[in-house]
Design an enzyme around this catalytic site. Structure first.
Site, PDB file in Angstrom:
ATOM      1  CG  HIS A  31       8.540 -24.444  26.898  1.00 61.65           C
ATOM      2  ND1 HIS A  31       8.846 -24.163  25.590  1.00 61.65           N
ATOM      3  CD2 HIS A  31       7.532 -25.356  26.864  1.00 61.65           C
ATOM      4  CE1 HIS A  31       8.085 -24.893  24.800  1.00 61.65           C
ATOM      5  NE2 HIS A  31       7.266 -25.616  25.538  1.00 61.65           N
ATOM      6  CD  GLU A  32      13.913 -18.856  25.974  1.00 58.36           C
ATOM      7  OE1 GLU A  32      14.050 -18.010  25.068  1.00 58.36           O
ATOM      8  OE2 GLU A  32      13.561 -18.557  27.130  1.00 58.36           O
ATOM      9  CG  HIS A  34       5.248 -21.707  24.808  1.00 56.50           C
ATOM     10  ND1 HIS A  34       5.577 -22.543  25.844  1.00 56.50           N
ATOM     11  CD2 HIS A  34       4.240 -22.305  24.145  1.00 56.50           C
ATOM     12  CE1 HIS A  34       4.785 -23.605  25.817  1.00 56.50           C
ATOM     13  NE2 HIS A  34       3.963 -23.490  24.791  1.00 56.50           N
ATOM     14  CD  GLN A  58      -5.614 -28.293  21.448  1.00 49.14           C
ATOM     15  OE1 GLN A  58      -6.101 -27.204  21.109  1.00 49.14           O
ATOM     16  NE2 GLN A  58      -4.311 -28.533  21.376  1.00 49.14           N
ATOM     17  CD  GLN A 144       8.535 -27.664  11.225  1.00 49.50           C
ATOM     18  OE1 GLN A 144       7.792 -26.794  10.753  1.00 49.50           O
ATOM     19  NE2 GLN A 144       8.555 -28.908  10.775  1.00 49.50           N
ATOM     20  CE  LYS A 145       7.691 -30.979  20.901  1.00 46.98           C
ATOM     21  NZ  LYS A 145       6.427 -30.831  21.524  1.00 46.98           N
ATOM     22  NE  ARG A 183       0.635 -33.475  26.444  1.00 51.15           N
ATOM     23  CZ  ARG A 183      -0.023 -32.808  25.483  1.00 51.15           C
ATOM     24  NH1 ARG A 183       0.644 -32.238  24.509  1.00 51.15           N
ATOM     25  NH2 ARG A 183      -1.347 -32.714  25.509  1.00 51.15           N
TER      26      ARG A 183
HETATM   27  P1  AMP Z   1       1.362 -25.397  23.126  1.00 51.64           P
HETATM   28  O1  AMP Z   1       1.293 -24.512  24.334  1.00 51.64           O
HETATM   29  O2  AMP Z   1       2.026 -26.719  23.390  1.00 51.64           O
HETATM   30  O3  AMP Z   1       0.019 -25.528  22.442  1.00 51.64           O
HETATM   31  O4  AMP Z   1       2.301 -24.660  22.094  1.00 51.64           O
HETATM   32  C1  AMP Z   1       2.006 -23.353  21.650  1.00 51.64           C
HETATM   33  C2  AMP Z   1       2.862 -23.041  20.466  1.00 51.64           C
HETATM   34  O5  AMP Z   1       4.241 -23.117  20.833  1.00 51.64           O
HETATM   35  C3  AMP Z   1       2.663 -24.047  19.312  1.00 51.64           C
HETATM   36  O6  AMP Z   1       2.657 -23.347  18.076  1.00 51.64           O
HETATM   37  C4  AMP Z   1       3.864 -24.942  19.444  1.00 51.64           C
HETATM   38  O7  AMP Z   1       4.253 -25.549  18.224  1.00 51.64           O
HETATM   39  C5  AMP Z   1       4.920 -23.957  19.932  1.00 51.64           C
HETATM   40  N1  AMP Z   1       6.004 -24.684  20.591  1.00 51.64           N
HETATM   41  C6  AMP Z   1       5.898 -25.585  21.602  1.00 51.64           C
HETATM   42  N2  AMP Z   1       7.102 -26.098  21.917  1.00 51.64           N
HETATM   43  C7  AMP Z   1       8.000 -25.510  21.097  1.00 51.64           C
HETATM   44  C8  AMP Z   1       9.411 -25.631  20.903  1.00 51.64           C
HETATM   45  N3  AMP Z   1      10.153 -26.454  21.645  1.00 51.64           N
HETATM   46  N4  AMP Z   1       9.998 -24.880  19.955  1.00 51.64           N
HETATM   47  C9  AMP Z   1       9.252 -24.034  19.177  1.00 51.64           C
HETATM   48  N5  AMP Z   1       7.927 -23.882  19.296  1.00 51.64           N
HETATM   49  C10 AMP Z   1       7.300 -24.608  20.238  1.00 51.64           C
END
Ligand code: AMP
Length: 276
Positions: A31-32, A34, A58, A144-145, A183
């Site tokens: 999404h935006e 990423h 994980q 930072q999420k 999610r």
């Molecule tokens: P994930 O695919 O959930 O493992 O996320 C991959 C990376 O994207 C991680 O470093 C997350 O912290 C980052 N990320 C996920 N959602 C957001 C968001 N809403 N804003 C900024 N970074 C995000």
């Protein structure tokens, strides 16, 4: 954009790159949020590598590994304009039969997400160490999420003397304040509406802090009170912790992290805000 799956296909493409390489590790269903990381990498590095891997180690036994959303075709289209190399290893490639090596970070993984999700960070640090070893990026981009994840990775990089700069990017939100997350698709329309309560409770605590509140219990209470106004929200934890150690605070003196995990039915959402 090249797409590779195996380590042996990754290597020649990665090492044909001259200049700096930025890595953005993800679990896909992009999404935006990423994309903001990938764009930042594009701005700062000569080459951008994105990994998509739903890392089984994980996820806890009762977590959502099997039903974690996946759409590789859509993901590829979304990142193609900014990405040189997309790496999509399989679980068998990452963890072949007989696999037995783990990377573990100690104290900073114990509270918050670590306390609620035993083994989660051991899986995260192990897979990120493997991604770093394979790609050998100059910079790696995290959101930072997942505030504790970013802190844990920074600690790992420091402790293992990895020559990689960790760049942490701001949380990207929907127009109504909900932090973007893969999610969020699990939420039904009612839960989706209710989920704005996370951002609202954080901004209420931020306002209390700006008005001079320094008692951490009071700040936690402000967040809990707002969460309690939403019947569909079931908070798992609400925290006001030291920004560096992630230990719960009595009084906010330096930089602090407000964070929370909240269930909406079976869906668990996290959000946070930094006080400084
Ligand atoms: P994930 O695919 O959930 O493992 O996320 C991959 C990376 O994207 C991680 O470093 C997350 O912290 C980052 N990320 C996920 N959602 C957001 C968001 N809403 N804003 C900024 N970074 C995000």
């Amino acid at each position: 954009m090249h797409t590779v799956v195996s380590f042996s296909d990754l290597r020649p493409t990665r090492f044909s790159f001259t200049g700096t390489v930025g890595l953005v590790p993800t679990m896909g269903y992009l999404h935006e949020g990423h994309v903001s990381l990938i764009r930042r990498a594009r701005e700062e590095c000569d080459h951008v590598v994105v990994s998509i891997f739903v890392n089984p180690t994980q996820f806890g036994p009762r977590e959502d590994l099997a039903k974690y959303p996946r759409d590789l075709e859509r993901d590829s289209r979304l990142i193609e304009p900014y990405t040189d190399l997309l790496w999509t290893p399989t679980a068998e490639i990452m963890y072949p039969p007989g696999y037995q090596t783990w990377v573990e970070v100690d104290a900073i993984t114990h509270p918050l997400e670590g306390a609620m999700r035993p083994g989660h960070f051991k899986g995260v640090t192990t897979v990120v160490a493997k991604l770093f070893n394979a790609v050998q990026p100059h910079k790696a981009y995290f959101g930072q999420k997942d505030a504790q994840q970013a802190a844990v990775i920074r600690q790992m990089v420091r402790d293992l003397n990895l020559p990689i700069e960790i760049v942490v990017c701001p949380i990207v939100r929907e127009p109504d304040g909900l932090a973007m997350s893969s999610r969020n698709v699990y939420l039904d329309p009612e839960q989706r509406k209710a989920a704005t309560v996370l951002a609202r409770s954080l901004s209420e605590a931020k306002e209390a802090y700006e008005n001079g509140e320094r008692n951490a219990n009071q700040l936690r209470q402000v967040m809990k009170d707002i969460l309690a106004t939403e019947p569909l929200a079931e908070p798992q934890y609400v925290s006001c912790a030291d920004y560096d150690t992630l230990e719960e605070l009595t009084t906010v003196e330096g930089k602090a992290l407000l964070s929370m995990a909240v269930y909406f039915g079976k869906t668990r959402l996290i959000d946070n805000f930094v006080l400084e």
